[in-house]
Design a protein around this motif. Sequence first.
Motif, mmCIF file in Angstrom:
data_model
loop_
_atom_site.group_PDB
_atom_site.id
_atom_site.type_symbol
_atom_site.label_atom_id
_atom_site.label_comp_id
_atom_site.label_asym_id
_atom_site.label_seq_id
_atom_site.Cartn_x
_atom_site.Cartn_y
_atom_site.Cartn_z
ATOM 1 N N MET A 1 2.873 15.449 -31.804
ATOM 2 C CA MET A 1 2.490 15.068 -32.825
ATOM 3 C C MET A 1 1.694 13.784 -32.690
ATOM 4 O O MET A 1 1.110 13.115 -33.033
ATOM 5 N N ARG A 2 2.660 13.005 -31.051
ATOM 6 C CA ARG A 2 2.518 12.139 -31.217
ATOM 7 C C ARG A 2 1.157 12.173 -30.440
ATOM 8 O O ARG A 2 0.207 11.508 -29.747
ATOM 9 N N TYR A 3 0.897 12.979 -29.367
ATOM 10 C CA TYR A 3 -0.354 13.445 -29.047
ATOM 11 C C TYR A 3 -1.687 13.258 -30.038
ATOM 12 O O TYR A 3 -2.136 12.730 -29.854
ATOM 13 N N ALA A 4 -1.490 13.611 -31.095
ATOM 14 C CA ALA A 4 -2.790 13.604 -32.607
ATOM 15 C C ALA A 4 -2.426 12.218 -32.904
ATOM 16 O O ALA A 4 -3.970 11.341 -32.899
ATOM 17 N N VAL A 5 -1.155 11.034 -32.441
ATOM 18 C CA VAL A 5 -1.450 9.863 -33.295
ATOM 19 C C VAL A 5 -2.276 9.052 -31.915
ATOM 20 O O VAL A 5 -3.402 8.341 -32.008
ATOM 21 N N LEU A 6 -1.790 8.992 -30.609
ATOM 22 C CA LEU A 6 -3.065 8.617 -29.558
ATOM 23 C C LEU A 6 -4.539 8.998 -29.436
ATOM 24 O O LEU A 6 -5.292 8.373 -29.618
ATOM 25 N N LEU A 7 -4.737 10.616 -30.105
ATOM 26 C CA LEU A 7 -5.993 10.824 -30.003
ATOM 27 C C LEU A 7 -6.746 10.250 -31.324
ATOM 28 O O LEU A 7 -7.701 9.473 -31.287
ATOM 29 N N VAL A 8 -6.139 10.092 -31.967
ATOM 30 C CA VAL A 8 -6.477 8.971 -33.404
ATOM 31 C C VAL A 8 -6.933 7.773 -32.941
ATOM 32 O O VAL A 8 -7.524 6.832 -32.537
ATOM 33 N N LEU A 9 -6.086 7.213 -32.483
ATOM 34 C CA LEU A 9 -6.019 5.640 -31.590
ATOM 35 C C LEU A 9 -7.056 5.591 -30.993
ATOM 36 O O LEU A 9 -8.009 4.720 -30.744
ATOM 37 N N LYS A 10 -7.374 6.179 -30.220
ATOM 38 C CA LYS A 10 -8.394 6.410 -28.918
ATOM 39 C C LYS A 10 -9.699 6.627 -29.460
ATOM 40 O O LYS A 10 -10.852 6.266 -28.997
ATOM 41 N N ILE A 11 -10.048 7.666 -30.553
ATOM 42 C CA ILE A 11 -11.143 7.750 -31.339
ATOM 43 C C ILE A 11 -11.573 6.004 -32.292
ATOM 44 O O ILE A 11 -12.854 6.027 -32.651
ATOM 45 N N LEU A 12 -10.747 5.479 -32.301
ATOM 46 C CA LEU A 12 -10.651 4.465 -33.449
ATOM 47 C C LEU A 12 -11.540 3.334 -32.500
ATOM 48 O O LEU A 12 -11.983 2.537 -33.066
ATOM 49 N N LEU A 13 -10.302 3.441 -31.051
ATOM 50 C CA LEU A 13 -10.712 1.883 -30.748
ATOM 51 C C LEU A 13 -11.918 2.377 -30.022
ATOM 52 O O LEU A 13 -12.926 1.741 -29.749
#
Length: 216
Positions: A1-13
Amino acid sequence: MRYAVLLVLKILLAIIGIMLLLLLLPVHLRATFNGDLKVSAGVLFINFKLYPRPPVSEKKRLKKERREQKRKKKERKRLSEAEEELQVEGVWALVKYYIEMGKLITSTAKRLLKTITVDRLNLNIVVATDDAARTAIDYGKICAVVYPIQALIESTMRVRRREINISTDFLLESGVLEGDIKIHVLPICVLWQALLFFIDYTGNNKDTALEKIPHR
């Protein structure tokens, strides 16, 4: 779950970074005249011809006509709304509103012009007619128009390079007009001015609404 959140944040950034990069890329606009007017716009090495435009197909022509009809309907609706507002608020309130809007638009236009940089401003005019006296008169009229416009451009925009030549030729029967102007602007500056305009506009409407509240 944490990895998915980080991935979404990276994509948004990454998306935000790309958008900021695009907003920082200068948009160029060039207009040339040498018998025919040509206008083009471009970003980096990508150029688009704005004028003369290619022939419009029948399908595009019909779409343009439908858009024009919709635009006319909206204009009629705005006119009816203005009439209703005039009846409700009165003449002075409406005049005052448009005066304030005119001031707001003028100040925004001045700030927007400051964001434009003129990279090249070349103008070559040769005044010539079949009559020497008329040539001299036309030369004076053209100078009276061109040089004040040049002063206005240099006072409102940054001009990097300019070359304006106005001369007479009593041997020619017709004059010569050649022009080349190239400007650029950063989209982020235009966006910032649009945001300031929106803030001032909403603030102006808020003040107008407060004035309508009856005081006790």
